[in-house]
Design an enzyme around this catalytic site. Structure first.
Site, PDB file in Angstrom:
ATOM      1  N   ASP A  72      40.047 -33.945  33.449  1.00 28.03           N
ATOM      2  CA  ASP A  72      39.780 -34.084  34.635  1.00 28.03           C
ATOM      3  C   ASP A  72      41.061 -33.732  35.506  1.00 28.03           C
ATOM      4  OD1 ASP A  72      37.609 -35.141  36.562  1.00 28.03           O
ATOM      5  OD2 ASP A  72      39.477 -36.513  37.216  1.00 28.03           O
ATOM      6  N   SER A  73      41.002 -32.853  36.366  1.00 30.41           N
ATOM      7  CA  SER A  73      41.944 -32.575  37.116  1.00 30.41           C
ATOM      8  C   SER A  73      41.893 -32.446  38.638  1.00 30.41           C
ATOM      9  CB  SER A  73      42.206 -30.995  36.634  1.00 30.41           C
ATOM     10  OG  SER A  73      41.297 -30.252  36.578  1.00 30.41           O
ATOM     11  N   TYR A 156      41.302 -24.429  44.457  1.00 31.79           N
ATOM     12  CA  TYR A 156      42.246 -24.530  45.357  1.00 31.79           C
ATOM     13  C   TYR A 156      43.213 -23.435  45.083  1.00 31.79           C
ATOM     14  CZ  TYR A 156      40.316 -28.876  46.852  1.00 31.79           C
ATOM     15  OH  TYR A 156      39.495 -29.856  47.220  1.00 31.79           O
TER      16      TYR A 156
END
EC number: 3.6.1.66
Length: 201
Positions: A72-73, A156
């Protein structure tokens, strides 16, 4: 026995598989799609670690004899009080990279460069058939650019600038990014801790 990557994100799976190859995990690696019917994973944790553990433990219910790896990042921007954080993938709604980027840039429109500091964090949980979890994490620090730069990567990456490389993630080759990225650092840490952890299993 196999190693299941608890993700349906093709970009993330490719990145993790490349990194796993470098730490010599001697198990066949499969994605969630390859194991068929899996329960929905509700990512409602308030931290990256909570969400990573929730993923592996949910999948363990249908694959109790396998190792399961979940990441999870997300990205946290200091000027936005840590946003988007655990909501990185759905910051502007349902998993829309461009909308997420646009929202961050819009919120930072009047913020000067020196205050656009940000961090990418990755927490990896590895769940064993015996029910124990190995947790590792990685962090990379950078800045949010004023506009998108580069064509590669996902999420991103086009707006996350890493000063030590003088590039955004999207301007780096996959091998460059894997060397210094949050996920790469977490997997390197996993590689260091894994032999001892496996002996205890």
């Amino acid at each position: 026995m196999k190693l299941i990557i608890a993700s349906n994100n093709a970009h993330k799976i490719t990145e993790i598989e490349a990194l796993l190859a470098s730490i010599s995990i001697d198990l066949p690696v499969v994605s969630l799609q390859e194991i068929g019917d899996v329960p929905e994973i509700v990512e409602d944790g308030t931290t990256f670690e909570e969400n990573a553990v929730k993923k592996v433990e949910t999948i363990a219910k249908v694959a109790p004899n396998d190792y399961i790896l979940a990441d999870d990042s997300g990205m946290s921007v200091d000027a936005l009080n840590g946003e988007p954080g655990v909501y990185s993938a759905r910051y502007a709604g349902d998993h829309d990279d461009q909308a997420n980027i646009d929202k961050v840039l819009q919120k930072l429109a009047k913020v000067p460069n020196e205050q656009r500091t940000a961090h990418f964090n990755s927490v990896i949980a590895l769940h064993s058939p015996k029910g124990s979890n190995l947790i590792v994490n990685g962090q990379v620090d950078g800045y949010i650019t004023e506009s998108e730069r580069g064509q590669d990567g996902f999420g991103y990456d086009p707006i996350f600038f890493v000063p030590s490389m003088n590039k955004t993630f999207a301007e780096m080759s996959a091998s460059e990014k894997n060397t210094i990225s949050h996920r790469g650092l977490a997997l390197q840490e996993l590689g260091k801790k894994l032999p001892v952890w496996l002996k205890g299993e």
